[in-house]
Design a protein around this motif. Structure first.
Motif, PDB file in Angstrom:
ATOM      1  N   PHE A  46       0.847  -1.187   0.000  1.00 12.29           N
ATOM      2  CA  PHE A  46       0.000   0.000   0.000  1.00 12.29           C
ATOM      3  C   PHE A  46       0.897   1.257   0.000  1.00 12.29           C
ATOM      4  CE2 PHE A  46      -4.005  -1.679  -0.118  1.00 12.29           C
ATOM      5  CZ  PHE A  46      -4.509  -2.286   1.021  1.00 12.29           C
ATOM      6  N   LEU A  47       1.903   1.234   0.845  1.00 10.59           N
ATOM      7  CA  LEU A  47       2.821   2.363   0.967  1.00 10.59           C
ATOM      8  C   LEU A  47       3.532   2.624  -0.360  1.00 10.59           C
ATOM      9  CD1 LEU A  47       4.525   4.424   2.570  1.00 10.59           C
ATOM     10  CD2 LEU A  47       5.893   2.517   3.426  1.00 10.59           C
ATOM     11  N   GLU A  48       4.081   1.574  -0.939  1.00 10.78           N
ATOM     12  CA  GLU A  48       4.824   1.724  -2.192  1.00 10.78           C
ATOM     13  C   GLU A  48       3.906   2.157  -3.331  1.00 10.78           C
ATOM     14  OE1 GLU A  48       6.717  -2.128  -2.481  1.00 10.78           O
ATOM     15  OE2 GLU A  48       8.586  -1.344  -1.679  1.00 10.78           O
ATOM     16  N   ALA A  49       2.737   1.536  -3.420  1.00 14.57           N
ATOM     17  CA  ALA A  49       1.809   1.883  -4.498  1.00 14.57           C
ATOM     18  C   ALA A  49       1.395   3.349  -4.393  1.00 14.57           C
ATOM     19  CB  ALA A  49       0.585   0.969  -4.455  1.00 14.57           C
ATOM     20  N   GLY A  50       1.123   3.783  -3.182  1.00 16.94           N
ATOM     21  CA  GLY A  50       0.749   5.170  -2.978  1.00 16.94           C
ATOM     22  C   GLY A  50       1.886   6.118  -3.316  1.00 16.94           C
ATOM     23  N   PHE A  51       3.077   5.713  -2.944  1.00 15.14           N
ATOM     24  CA  PHE A  51       4.280   6.514  -3.170  1.00 15.14           C
ATOM     25  C   PHE A  51       4.505   6.743  -4.661  1.00 15.14           C
ATOM     26  CE2 PHE A  51       8.318   8.215  -2.077  1.00 15.14           C
ATOM     27  CZ  PHE A  51       9.312   7.614  -2.828  1.00 15.14           C
ATOM     28  N   TYR A  52       4.504   5.682  -5.434  1.00 16.97           N
ATOM     29  CA  TYR A  52       4.784   5.810  -6.860  1.00 16.97           C
ATOM     30  C   TYR A  52       3.598   6.401  -7.604  1.00 16.97           C
ATOM     31  CZ  TYR A  52       8.952   3.040  -6.037  1.00 16.97           C
ATOM     32  OH  TYR A  52      10.172   2.592  -5.579  1.00 16.97           O
ATOM     33  N   GLY A  53       2.404   6.083  -7.167  1.00 13.91           N
ATOM     34  CA  GLY A  53       1.225   6.654  -7.823  1.00 13.91           C
ATOM     35  C   GLY A  53       1.238   8.169  -7.721  1.00 13.91           C
ATOM     36  N   ARG A  54       1.571   8.651  -6.542  1.00 12.86           N
ATOM     37  CA  ARG A  54       1.629  10.098  -6.364  1.00 12.86           C
ATOM     38  C   ARG A  54       2.748  10.712  -7.189  1.00 12.86           C
ATOM     39  NH1 ARG A  54       1.955  13.727  -0.914  1.00 12.86           N
ATOM     40  NH2 ARG A  54       2.543  15.657  -1.979  1.00 12.86           N
ATOM     41  N   ALA A  55       3.867  10.050  -7.261  1.00 15.06           N
ATOM     42  CA  ALA A  55       5.011  10.574  -8.008  1.00 15.06           C
ATOM     43  C   ALA A  55       4.675  10.766  -9.492  1.00 15.06           C
ATOM     44  CB  ALA A  55       6.197   9.634  -7.874  1.00 15.06           C
ATOM     45  N   LEU A  56       3.920   9.826 -10.038  1.00 15.03           N
ATOM     46  CA  LEU A  56       3.640   9.878 -11.474  1.00 15.03           C
ATOM     47  C   LEU A  56       2.704  11.018 -11.851  1.00 15.03           C
ATOM     48  CD1 LEU A  56       3.351   6.048 -12.241  1.00 15.03           C
ATOM     49  CD2 LEU A  56       5.138   7.618 -13.021  1.00 15.03           C
ATOM     50  N   SER A  92      -5.793 -12.456  -2.034  1.00 15.85           N
ATOM     51  CA  SER A  92      -5.399 -13.600  -1.240  1.00 15.85           C
ATOM     52  C   SER A  92      -5.921 -13.505   0.187  1.00 15.85           C
ATOM     53  CB  SER A  92      -3.871 -13.717  -1.230  1.00 15.85           C
ATOM     54  OG  SER A  92      -3.469 -14.832  -0.474  1.00 15.85           O
ATOM     55  N   LEU A  93      -5.918 -12.291   0.749  1.00 12.30           N
ATOM     56  CA  LEU A  93      -6.348 -12.110   2.135  1.00 12.30           C
ATOM     57  C   LEU A  93      -7.856 -12.068   2.279  1.00 12.30           C
ATOM     58  CD1 LEU A  93      -3.664  -9.551   3.329  1.00 12.30           C
ATOM     59  CD2 LEU A  93      -4.151 -11.758   4.412  1.00 12.30           C
ATOM     60  N   GLY A  94      -8.531 -11.660   1.238  1.00 13.69           N
ATOM     61  CA  GLY A  94      -9.985 -11.593   1.306  1.00 13.69           C
ATOM     62  C   GLY A  94     -10.436 -10.699   2.443  1.00 13.69           C
ATOM     63  N   ALA A  95     -11.267 -11.247   3.329  1.00 16.92           N
ATOM     64  CA  ALA A  95     -11.812 -10.461   4.437  1.00 16.92           C
ATOM     65  C   ALA A  95     -10.739 -10.063   5.444  1.00 16.92           C
ATOM     66  CB  ALA A  95     -12.906 -11.262   5.138  1.00 16.92           C
ATOM     67  N   SER A  96      -9.587 -10.734   5.404  1.00 22.13           N
ATOM     68  CA  SER A  96      -8.513 -10.403   6.336  1.00 22.13           C
ATOM     69  C   SER A  96      -7.631  -9.260   5.855  1.00 22.13           C
ATOM     70  CB  SER A  96      -7.628 -11.646   6.569  1.00 22.13           C
ATOM     71  OG  SER A  96      -8.383 -12.702   7.124  1.00 22.13           O
ATOM     72  N   ALA A  97      -7.946  -8.725   4.685  1.00 28.57           N
ATOM     73  CA  ALA A  97      -7.121  -7.643   4.145  1.00 28.57           C
ATOM     74  C   ALA A  97      -7.387  -6.353   4.908  1.00 28.57           C
ATOM     75  CB  ALA A  97      -7.411  -7.438   2.665  1.00 28.57           C
ATOM     76  N   PRO A  98      -6.353  -5.662   5.362  1.00 27.37           N
ATOM     77  CA  PRO A  98      -6.544  -4.343   5.968  1.00 27.37           C
ATOM     78  C   PRO A  98      -7.010  -3.350   4.909  1.00 27.37           C
ATOM     79  CG  PRO A  98      -4.213  -4.770   5.644  1.00 27.37           C
ATOM     80  CD  PRO A  98      -4.929  -6.035   5.292  1.00 27.37           C
ATOM     81  N   PRO A  99      -7.667  -2.271   5.323  1.00 22.20           N
ATOM     82  CA  PRO A  99      -8.131  -1.272   4.352  1.00 22.20           C
ATOM     83  C   PRO A  99      -6.956  -0.499   3.764  1.00 22.20           C
ATOM     84  CG  PRO A  99      -8.526  -0.506   6.584  1.00 22.20           C
ATOM     85  CD  PRO A  99      -8.045  -1.924   6.703  1.00 22.20           C
ATOM     86  N   GLN A 100      -7.138  -0.038   2.546  1.00 20.99           N
ATOM     87  CA  GLN A 100      -6.093   0.746   1.902  1.00 20.99           C
ATOM     88  C   GLN A 100      -6.088   2.152   2.478  1.00 20.99           C
ATOM     89  OE1 GLN A 100      -6.142   0.592  -2.348  1.00 20.99           O
ATOM     90  NE2 GLN A 100      -4.049   1.376  -2.470  1.00 20.99           N
ATOM     91  N   PRO A 101      -4.970   2.635   2.993  1.00 16.69           N
ATOM     92  CA  PRO A 101      -4.931   3.990   3.547  1.00 16.69           C
ATOM     93  C   PRO A 101      -5.241   5.031   2.475  1.00 16.69           C
ATOM     94  CG  PRO A 101      -2.968   2.744   4.148  1.00 16.69           C
ATOM     95  CD  PRO A 101      -3.676   1.951   3.112  1.00 16.69           C
ATOM     96  N   ALA A 102      -5.972   6.062   2.850  1.00 18.29           N
ATOM     97  CA  ALA A 102      -6.297   7.124   1.903  1.00 18.29           C
ATOM     98  C   ALA A 102      -5.065   7.963   1.599  1.00 18.29           C
ATOM     99  CB  ALA A 102      -7.408   7.993   2.467  1.00 18.29           C
ATOM    100  N   THR A 103      -4.245   8.168   2.602  1.00 17.10           N
ATOM    101  CA  THR A 103      -3.030   8.965   2.415  1.00 17.10           C
ATOM    102  C   THR A 103      -1.887   8.367   3.236  1.00 17.10           C
ATOM    103  OG1 THR A 103      -3.593  10.404   4.267  1.00 17.10           O
ATOM    104  CG2 THR A 103      -4.289  11.133   2.073  1.00 17.10           C
ATOM    105  N   HIS A 104      -0.694   8.858   2.958  1.00 21.19           N
ATOM    106  CA  HIS A 104       0.495   8.507   3.741  1.00 21.19           C
ATOM    107  C   HIS A 104       1.252   9.792   4.072  1.00 21.19           C
ATOM    108  CE1 HIS A 104      -0.198   4.562   1.728  1.00 21.19           C
ATOM    109  NE2 HIS A 104       0.308   4.089   2.838  1.00 21.19           N
ATOM    110  N   ASP A 105       2.213   9.685   4.984  1.00 22.16           N
ATOM    111  CA  ASP A 105       3.130  10.798   5.243  1.00 22.16           C
ATOM    112  C   ASP A 105       4.479  10.410   4.660  1.00 22.16           C
ATOM    113  OD1 ASP A 105       4.495  12.413   8.270  1.00 22.16           O
ATOM    114  OD2 ASP A 105       4.837  12.752   6.134  1.00 22.16           O
TER     115      ASP A 105
END
Lengths: 241, 238
Positions: A24-34, A71-84
């Motif tokens: 989640f952290l990495e995806a958010g990081f690169y998504g924002r960069a692009l 893979s985690l299904g119901a055990s997956a944590p929610p995707q954070p809306a933002t990061h610092d």
């Protein structure tokens, strides 16, 4: 690859949740960069090569998020809306203030996250041994993160692999940022000056590989080192909103 | 001879796969007109003392898995000894620096297995044949390096499941990480010297739509690396 739908034991679930948190952290990081204006035009703009590399990495991280969530299904944590992404534990005032204004700082953080991601996956391998399919999947992701890390490093003019002196180098970087080592928990490359420590407490200068103890510091470069789940959570928390 | 030197390794491997080395040598020994691959004959650095010489590895144990990876590292080490020894025409300083470092890494990996597998270790002297590669030519060496590194990564990705002892799995994954870095660096050099795509370091040719690198079984590894192994690799139990 067919994902087993069997009930997962606690260890694999925890390991996958940890991996997803990092993805989640990495995806958010690169998504924002692009989409970051500063990296699109002007002095800090990505070169075509840099943008192509970042785009490919971003594609993979998004794919990893999808895979782990499925893979985690119901055990997956929610995707954070933002990061610092300044690394300030939600204060926006971490050691990387220029992460989205200065390309060099962005790439530095990218290197730290990628090298750290490789180590994080490595540390969770033993938790996945009960499910061979999951273990293989995790290793295949780890390999991709290794390719990412190598490419980001060479974009920055660094060697593709982590030298044993990285722990010292990281300390220097931390000092230059005005933040203390303590602010950044253990740090990405591990504790300095503990080459004899094995397992999840070792830094990247580790020379002990099972029963084989190497003499030259340079050999530490041939082996990346794992980090513990505690370390992963500590570093991930630095970047949490 | 020039044609043999320019043979692209994967093509040669494919040819040999359909008519394996043993059949060829058996035919030659019978006096049959088995001159199917003059390029191979001309390109071989060394004729095997026994065409049926092999290492047999039982993958049902951790030791077997480590022996398998030891064989893989012997291959990579032997290859980079040649790459750094001959240095193809036009090798840049950055490439030489990287190949020298990679050689040091593979040496450390080889040393780890040689020192770490105390009893029941396979031979330390697997014989290799790199006659299909022209080490003076970039266009021959770089694709071979890419193949050997990508194949190494794929082999390590699959081999993890063979371990029962988590400490053995851990060290294998440490080496996997570095092999992935090698693969990325090789592909980057290919791109920088006239390749097609900047994202080739982790290109769509090796990373699938789920963001996963390849995983290849020991049997697949043996087939795809067969062209290099004079001492044949025979694995079972996985």
């Amino acid at each position: 690859m067919h994902m087993t739908s069997a009930i997962r034991t606690a260890s694999p679930v925890t390991a996958l949740q940890l991996a997803l948190r990092l993805e989640f952290l990495e995806a958010g990081f690169y998504g924002r960069a692009l989409t970051n204006p500063a990296f699109s035009t002007g002095a800090q703009a990505f070169t075509p090569i840099e943008r192509a590399v970042i785009t490919q990495i971003s594609k993979h991280e998004n794919a990893h998020v999808s895979l782990l969530r499925a893979s985690l299904g119901a055990s997956a944590p929610p995707q954070p809306a933002t990061h610092d992404f300044t690394g300030g534990s939600g204060t926006g005032n971490g050691p990387f203030p220029g992460v989205f204004t200065t390309k060099a700082e962005f790439l530095k953080v990218a290197q730290l996250l990628e090298d750290f991601g490789v180590r994080a996956y490595m540390g969770q391998g033993s938790e996945l041994m009960s499910d061979k399919n999951l273990l293989t999947t995790a290793l295949r992701i780890q390999a991709v993160e290794g390719r990412h890390a190598a490419r980001i490093r060479t974009l920055r003019g660094e060697a593709a692999w982590i030298p044993g002196t990285s722990s010292t180098g990281y300390t220097t970087f931390v000092a230059a940022s005005g933040k203390s080592q303590a602010d950044l928990a253990i740090g990405v490359y591990g504790p300095v000056g503990q080459p004899g420590v094995q397992g999840l407490s070792a830094g990247e200068d580790n020379l002990v590989q099972g029963t084989v103890i190497f003499a030259a510091l340079a050999t530490s470069e041939a082996f990346d080192e794992p980090v513990s789940a505690e370390t992963v959570n500590a570093v991930a928390a630095l970047f949490a909103a | 001879m020039a044609d043999a030197r320019a043979t692209i390794v994967p093509q040669l491997d494919n040819v040999l796969r359909t008519s394996n080395r043993r059949d060829f040598l058996r035919l030659a020994g019978m006096g049959g007109v088995g001159i199917f691959f003059p390029a191979v004959i001309a390109g071989c650095d060394r004729e095997p003392t026994s065409p049926f010489e092999s290492v047999e590895i039982d993958l049902a144990t951790d030791r077997g898995a480590m022996n398998y990876l030891y064989a893989l590292e012997q291959l990579q080490l032997a290859f980079y000894v040649r790459v750094t020894g001959t240095r193809f025409v036009g090798m840049t300083a950055a490439e030489l620096t990287a190949f020298t470092a990679i050689l040091a890494h593979e040496t450390a990996h080889r040393d780890f297995y040689r020192r770490g597998i105390r009893s029941g270790r396979i031979t330390d002297g697997i014989q290799f044949d790199f006659g299909s590669i022209d080490f003076s030519s970039r266009s021959s060496v770089m694709p071979a390096a890419r193949l050997i590194e990508d194949l190494g990564v794929a082999a390590y990705n699959d081999a993890g499941r063979l371990f029962s002892d988590p400490s053995n799995l851990l060290i294998a994954s440490k080496i996997l990480a570095v092999e992935a870095r090698h693969a990325s660096a090789i592909r980057e050099f290919i791109f920088l010297s006239g390749g097609v795509m900047a994202e080739y370091f982790a290109g769509d040719d090796v990373i699938d739509s789920r963001g996963l690198d390849r995983a290849k079984t020991p049997a697949e590894f043996a087939v795809e690396s067969d062209v290099f192994f004079v001492t044949k690799l025979e694995t079972r139990g996985a």
